[in-house]
Design a protein around this motif. Sequence first.
Motif, short mmCIF file in Angstrom:
data_model
loop_
_atom_site.label_atom_id
_atom_site.label_comp_id
_atom_site.label_asym_id
_atom_site.label_seq_id
_atom_site.Cartn_x
_atom_site.Cartn_y
_atom_site.Cartn_z
N LYS A 309 44.96 54.41 64.40
CA LYS A 309 44.86 53.10 63.77
C LYS A 309 45.64 53.11 62.46
CE LYS A 309 40.32 51.95 65.67
NZ LYS A 309 38.93 51.52 65.36
N ARG A 310 46.24 51.96 62.18
CA ARG A 310 47.00 51.82 60.95
C ARG A 310 46.08 51.23 59.88
NH1 ARG A 310 52.98 49.02 60.45
NH2 ARG A 310 53.47 49.76 58.36
N VAL A 311 45.81 52.02 58.86
CA VAL A 311 44.88 51.61 57.81
C VAL A 311 45.61 51.63 56.47
CG1 VAL A 311 42.70 52.11 56.66
CG2 VAL A 311 42.94 52.53 59.11
N ILE A 312 45.41 50.59 55.67
CA ILE A 312 45.98 50.52 54.32
C ILE A 312 44.84 50.71 53.33
CG2 ILE A 312 47.21 49.08 52.66
CD1 ILE A 312 48.55 47.68 54.97
N MET A 313 44.92 51.78 52.56
CA MET A 313 43.91 52.10 51.56
C MET A 313 44.49 51.93 50.17
SD MET A 313 41.32 52.89 53.43
CE MET A 313 40.24 53.52 52.15
N VAL A 314 43.71 51.31 49.30
CA VAL A 314 44.09 51.11 47.89
C VAL A 314 43.18 51.97 47.03
CG1 VAL A 314 44.39 49.43 46.03
CG2 VAL A 314 44.89 48.78 48.38
N ARG A 315 43.79 52.82 46.21
CA ARG A 315 43.01 53.75 45.40
C ARG A 315 43.34 53.54 43.92
NH1 ARG A 315 45.19 56.89 49.60
NH2 ARG A 315 43.62 57.62 51.10
#
Length: 638
Positions: A309-315
């Motif tokens: 799965k393509r997941v975009i995480m913002v940290r």
Amino acid sequence: MASTSSSSTTTQWNPNYDVLISDSEDDDDETKPNYKGREALIFVLDANLYEEYERFSEALDIVRKALISGLLVNSKDLIGIVFANTAKNTDPYEASSLDNIVVPQNCAVFLPLRELSKSIVEHYLRFMETVEQEFGADYGIVGNGGNSDFSAMLRLCINLFENAGYNLVSSTLVYLTDRATPATPHPKTSNLYQRALQKAKDLEGKEIEFQVVPMIDEFDYEPFYKEFLTLVEDGDIDAFEPRNPEELRVLLSDRKLRQNVLRRSLGRFKFSLGPDLLVSVQYYNYFKARFMPRKVRLLRKDNSIVQQKRVIMVRKQSQETMDIVEEQQVKQSGGWYEINLGEMSIRITPEQINRVRNLHAPGMMLLGFKPISDLPENWYYKPQNFMYPDDKNISGSKRLFRALWERCLIREKMAICLFMRKRKSIPRYVALVPVEAGDSEGNTSRALLSGDGFKIIYLPFAKHIRDIDFANWNSMQNEAPEEGVQVFTKVVGKLRTEFQSNSLVDPTVEALQSNILALALDIKTDNAGLSGMPDTKRQDERIAKILPRLNEIFGEDAEVVKKRGAADSSGGNAPKVPKVDVDHLKDIIYIKQLANNDTLSSCTIAQLRDILKSHFDVKAPSHWKKQDLIERVKNLIV
């Protein structure tokens, strides 16, 4: 914050090579083939063929080849067999499948539309064994070569298609007969003639393809079949051109070659010829691509399927400790790309990137014309495609496309265009080369598949072209002069043949097919290697004028003298005699002496294998060479 992630006398396109594709709601979207349905094919054999049994046997053999070929290639296809002009209506295979279908008189269903299986093919093969003696008694022929209601046979086939029980992506009705003028199905002035023509419009409305396959080479389509086929194809009767019956029989028997390839559209687009002048076209592959299974990635521990799965995480990181303080997941449309230029931070959203990537809508734009002679014979860069008109989106596309094709063909020009085949793709420069049916030498089957149209040749960029000096390449072993390289370039050009799947086959696939038929259906085939190889005599004629030049440059080839074998006293070749005492090989001490004296090489391969088997209980693999066997014996002795 940081994120990861011309003038023409033809009024329309030739209906014989026309392509009918269902319309699409979105013109800009790439049209993908519909593989959810199945292909259905019904063979209708005229019982009048039985009067000339050789023709009837040939027709049955065509159906047999199509059944076997379809069983090996795609067993999901539906195939049915119907006999027309019969005196009796014999029950078919699985008679219960016709409960909702009324079979008219003078027609007999031998096989309803069914998936291909071994039992169906065996049933047909058993029928062929006794057909010569029993067909007349089981089915018979109407009168003395009479003809039944042609429209009733068509209505039966339409009902078979409609009650197939599957979503059909294509339906084809093939009529095999030898009855032409004056023995047409019905006289032109009769009511049955008009009823048959009305059924032709029904076939056209239900998108059922109709083919007449004559079992004789001299077949007259006038007047019935010419008008009937024109109505089914919705074409112009004045532009009707009959096809070669021999070629039709060859294409029909080999379903591995022809699977309605012209209906397999890769996409549709608009071809811009100038300001406010567009043509609606579609492009195709030469042949239908093979279906390959998708790759499945499994975990080594429990063999479970890996799902990606393509997941975009913002940290958010702490500037002091560099630890992650906050972390959240965002949607693809809600993410962004951040670029730091000094103290300035620039954010780019996915919508902005897509607007840049979609500067041009899918389509083709005409840039100019060039002589065809300027194009090299082959670009080894990207597979070619074919382009045909589509009159459903823009009225008049076929007429304008035909005019452009004829002018390019007469003036020997090719069109240079900018082509973007789908959204978010890279625009490419292409050359549209006009090709007419049957222009390839001895390539009649390809003409039936491709027809008249433009061949799309993708032009390479500078980064795709490599400049190789073949005269100086690998100079340590290549001592040929420059003129010798040029002569051999001409030889290769003369001997080059275009690949055709119907004439040049894979020997591995042919051997596999032969084994499957022998095991499953007890059919033995003569598999002597590649079939349809180029004629060697013709190749010799092509390079006959170049051979004297080769002898001048490289000289005459020296004939190698074969070595003569050692002859015994009787005059024959002496057999190979072992160099060791066979009786002593049973003693392990004698074998150790051979190993210590390094004379195991005097033993034959069979003796070495016997030593390993009898003394050490070791079975040597079949691919081991003599030196491997010697090393193995030495290691075991030590």
